[in-house]
Structures are given as C-alpha cells and as structure tokens.
Motif scaffolding. Structure first.
Motif, mmCIF file in Angstrom:
data_model
loop_
_atom_site.group_PDB
_atom_site.id
_atom_site.type_symbol
_atom_site.label_atom_id
_atom_site.label_comp_id
_atom_site.label_asym_id
_atom_site.label_seq_id
_atom_site.Cartn_x
_atom_site.Cartn_y
_atom_site.Cartn_z
ATOM 1 N N ASP A 125 -0.478 -5.334 -0.998
ATOM 2 C CA ASP A 125 -1.373 -5.947 -2.753
ATOM 3 C C ASP A 125 -1.545 -6.304 -2.483
ATOM 4 O OD1 ASP A 125 -0.870 -2.827 -2.279
ATOM 5 O OD2 ASP A 125 0.041 -2.664 -3.456
ATOM 6 N N SER B 3 -2.267 10.771 6.955
ATOM 7 C CA SER B 3 -2.004 9.420 6.197
ATOM 8 C C SER B 3 -0.888 8.693 6.943
ATOM 9 C CB SER B 3 -2.468 9.411 5.002
ATOM 10 O OG SER B 3 -4.049 10.260 4.319
ATOM 11 N N GLU C 189 2.535 5.216 1.733
ATOM 12 C CA GLU C 189 1.372 5.082 0.356
ATOM 13 C C GLU C 189 1.393 3.548 -0.015
ATOM 14 O OE1 GLU C 189 -0.808 5.231 -2.384
ATOM 15 O OE2 GLU C 189 -0.230 6.951 -1.245
ATOM 16 N N ARG D 255 -3.646 3.714 2.610
ATOM 17 C CA ARG D 255 -4.402 4.099 0.978
ATOM 18 C C ARG D 255 -6.100 3.780 1.205
ATOM 19 N NH1 ARG D 255 -0.753 0.984 -1.261
ATOM 20 N NH2 ARG D 255 -2.384 -0.391 -1.743
ATOM 21 N N ARG E 70 -7.001 6.888 4.111
ATOM 22 C CA ARG E 70 -7.270 8.123 2.966
ATOM 23 C C ARG E 70 -8.514 7.942 1.887
ATOM 24 N NH1 ARG E 70 -5.352 9.852 -1.715
ATOM 25 N NH2 ARG E 70 -4.907 11.901 -1.784
ATOM 26 N N SER E 71 -8.829 6.962 1.554
ATOM 27 C CA SER E 71 -9.892 6.944 0.497
ATOM 28 C C SER E 71 -11.193 7.417 1.492
ATOM 29 C CB SER E 71 -9.191 5.807 -0.648
ATOM 30 O OG SER E 71 -10.552 5.472 -1.112
ATOM 31 N N GLN F 266 1.369 12.808 5.550
ATOM 32 C CA GLN F 266 2.072 11.987 5.343
ATOM 33 C C GLN F 266 2.533 11.062 6.164
ATOM 34 O OE1 GLN F 266 3.994 8.972 1.742
ATOM 35 N NE2 GLN F 266 1.073 8.925 1.747
#
Length: 360
Positions: free
Chosen positions: A129, A186, A189, A195, A198-199, A217
């Motif tokens: 992140d 997917s 997470e 992520r 998937r979005s 998932q």
C-alpha cells in the motif's frame, strides 16, 4: 580446504594476475578469447569473487537487489528472470531476497538483507500500500529503490502495469461476446494489484447495470483457483463466464469446471491475467490479459541504473497491457444455458439424496 585465489585462476588460465583481476571486475579492455579462458578456469576451480571486497575497493559493477514475492508463482518468477536477463546485458549482477510472508515487516526484512550485501540499487516486486511503500523507500536510505507492485498514486519511484486498462479489457470482451452471468475470482485482499483488478471488473460491470453472480478469492495459486471454483459449482452457482486475477488460478478454475462435467468455453468461458509463458499450452489455450514481463524487466533495470548514477528519471511510469484472444471464450448459447440448468438440477437432486436417512 585452501580457498581458491586469483593466482590459482591465473595459473590455470595461463595469464597474469592482473588479467584475471580485469576479467573479474568486468573491464572492457580484455579480448573475448582471454575472457573466455579466464572464465573457464574460474568455473573449473569454482572460484567465487568476493563482491564485498570488490565494492570496498570501488571496483565492482552494479549490484541490483531484488526483493520479490514467492517465486513458486509464475508471474514473479518471470519478472525476476527478465530483470536478470537485462542486468546481464548491462554488465550488472543480481542478488535476490524472496519474501515468503505477507506484510510490511517481511518486506523490510528482505530489504535489510539486501542492504547488508551492499547493493547499489533495489527493485521491489511485492504488493505494498502507499504508506508501506513510502516506509520501505525510507528504509533504503540513500540506496535507489524502484517499486513494481504499488498503486499509481504511491509516492515512490515505480514502474507498474496499468491497473485500469487490463480489467476493463477483460470485462468488456466478455460483455461484447454476450455474457452477463459473470463470476469474479480475485487474488488475496492483501495485494494492491488484486484489489485494483477486482475494482476494475466491478466498474465495467456496473456501467452495464450488472453485478457478478459470485465473488471468489484465491491466493494466486492454481490450487486455490480449483478449490474456490469447485465450491462455487457445488453451491449450484453456474456462471456463463469467469474473470480470474491471474493465469495460475485460471488453470485451477478450468480443472474444477472440467471435473464437474462441464466444458471450457462451451459451458463456462474463462479469462485469465498475466499471459505467463505456459498459458498458451493450457487445454484449451487461455484467453488472458498480457503483461509484457520482458519489457518490465528491461525498463526497471534501465531506470534503476539511471537512479544509481544520480541521473534524473520520471518518478512513475505505467506500461500498457493487451488482450490475448485464444480459445477459452465463446458467446453463451441455448445449449450452454440448458447444460447449466441441467447441472444445477442434478446438484439439487444430489443434495436431496444426501439428506435421506440411510436405508431408505
């Protein structure tokens, strides 16, 4: 056992100590024939250069550290191979630290391991992140670092594949072929790439007022794709198509579909993601989103060497992806719908039978 020295290599190759030293330090003014003789002698004697000593003497070629997610996964292993190939071409060496657990601390441990080997730059192919990427960059101090698996908003030097283009290409291709009953498989997470894929899928479906018939998932492995898809089918959910976040999970999904008595693409269409080397050898060959790993390897090494020399380079760069159409997608047809309805009926019947008391 006495350690092998440069003098031993020189004696076997029939050249001077200085010539061996020039070959080890990759000096340009050595003939190809002499270099081959010295390298053959080094191989025969199993001579391994002392890289730390070379660095302290200011003689070593660039040493690139690569912190990577687990190399049992096809995409990371191909990325590392591409980095190594380009580094060899640029007379740079590569040392690898594999990160086997998720999380910031595991990544930082790998970074410290590379820094201890006095690398001249680091490439991080591990999902982070934005805040975690910034912290890893700070941990590198003055050593240049380049990230390959972050969002396009991460405040660090990065080269990434477009997170918007790939999911959109895959979803729109299924929609253009008439699919509306679409399941999503997917990645974990904890992965920023998972992520964002998937979005992107959800956004493309929402533009057509559609929602996925199932959301699954996995953990990127083929086995997780198999187990997740099998569980979906056993629940009686039979989509017309599946969007899968990587090719390995797509392979597992295809096996589950086949073992369930259905066919790809006649009953369920499948689109993968990555276009790893073996995806064209699946049965049937997999339609997928291609990420150009050789280009990523070349671009990342070139950029890191620029940064290591103190040259200016753009902070963020996005590489395009493309749709590779093979043989795992076809339009839904009347026969396909009938097959799915029959399979769903058989599942319901099997469940009813399983609930009957024994002996009845």
């Amino acid at each position: 056992m006495k350690p092998v020295t440069l003098y031993d290599v020189a004696d076997l190759a029939g050249v001077s100590y200085q010539t061996v030293s020039r070959v080890v330090n990759q000096a340009s003014h050595v003939s190809a024939r002499t270099r081959e003789k010295v390298e053959a002698a080094m191989a025969e004697l199993n001579y391994i250069p002392n890289r730390v000593a070379q660095q302290l003497a200011g003689k070593q070629s660039p040493l690139i550290g690569v912190a990577t997610t687990h190399l049992a996964l096809h995409a990371p292993s191909q990325i590392v191979a591409a980095i190594k190939s380009r580094a060899d071409h640029c007379s740079a060496s590569v040392v690898i630290s594999m990160i086997e657990h998720a999380g910031l601390q595991a990544c930082k441990a790998a970074i410290y391991h590379l820094l201890a080997q006095r690398v001249t730059g680091i490439i991080v192919n591990f999902p982070l992140d934005d805040d975690d990427a910034r912290e890893v960059a700070n941990a590198c101090g003055n050593v240049p670092v380049l990230f390959l698996d972050v969002s396009d908003s991460a405040p660090v030097n990065s080269i990434i594949f477009s997170h918007q283009q790939g999911p959109q290409l895959a979803a729109e291709y299924l929609l253009s072929r008439g699919h509306q009953q679409i399941a999503l498989l997917s990645g974990p997470e904890s992965s920023v790439s998972a992520r964002l894929r998937r979005s992107g899928w959800l956004s493309s479906l929402a533009r057509q007022q559609l929602q996925p018939v199932a959301e699954l998932q996995g953990d990127w492995s083929a086995m997780s794709g198999f187990l997740q898809t099998r569980q979906m089918l056993e629940r009686g959910v039979l989509p017309g198509a599946m969007l899968v976040a990587n090719d390995q999970m797509a392979l597992g999904a295809m096996r589950a579909i086949c073992e369930y008595g259905l066919q790809v693409p006649a009953d369920i269409s499948v689109i993968g993601y990555d276009d790893t080397d073996d995806s064209c050898c699946y049965i049937p060959p997999l339609t997928t989103i291609r990420q150009d790993f050789p280009l990523l390897g070349k671009t990342s090494v070139d950029r890191l060497l620029q940064l290591s020399r103190g040259e200016q380079a753009s902070e963020n760069q996005q590489l395009a992806v493309s749709l590779v159409v093979r043989h795992t997608v076809q339009p839904p047809g009347r026969d396909t719908v009938s097959a799915r309805e029959l399979s769903a009926s058989l599942i319901r019947l099997a469940r009813q039978v399983s609930r009957l008391p024994s002996g009845e």
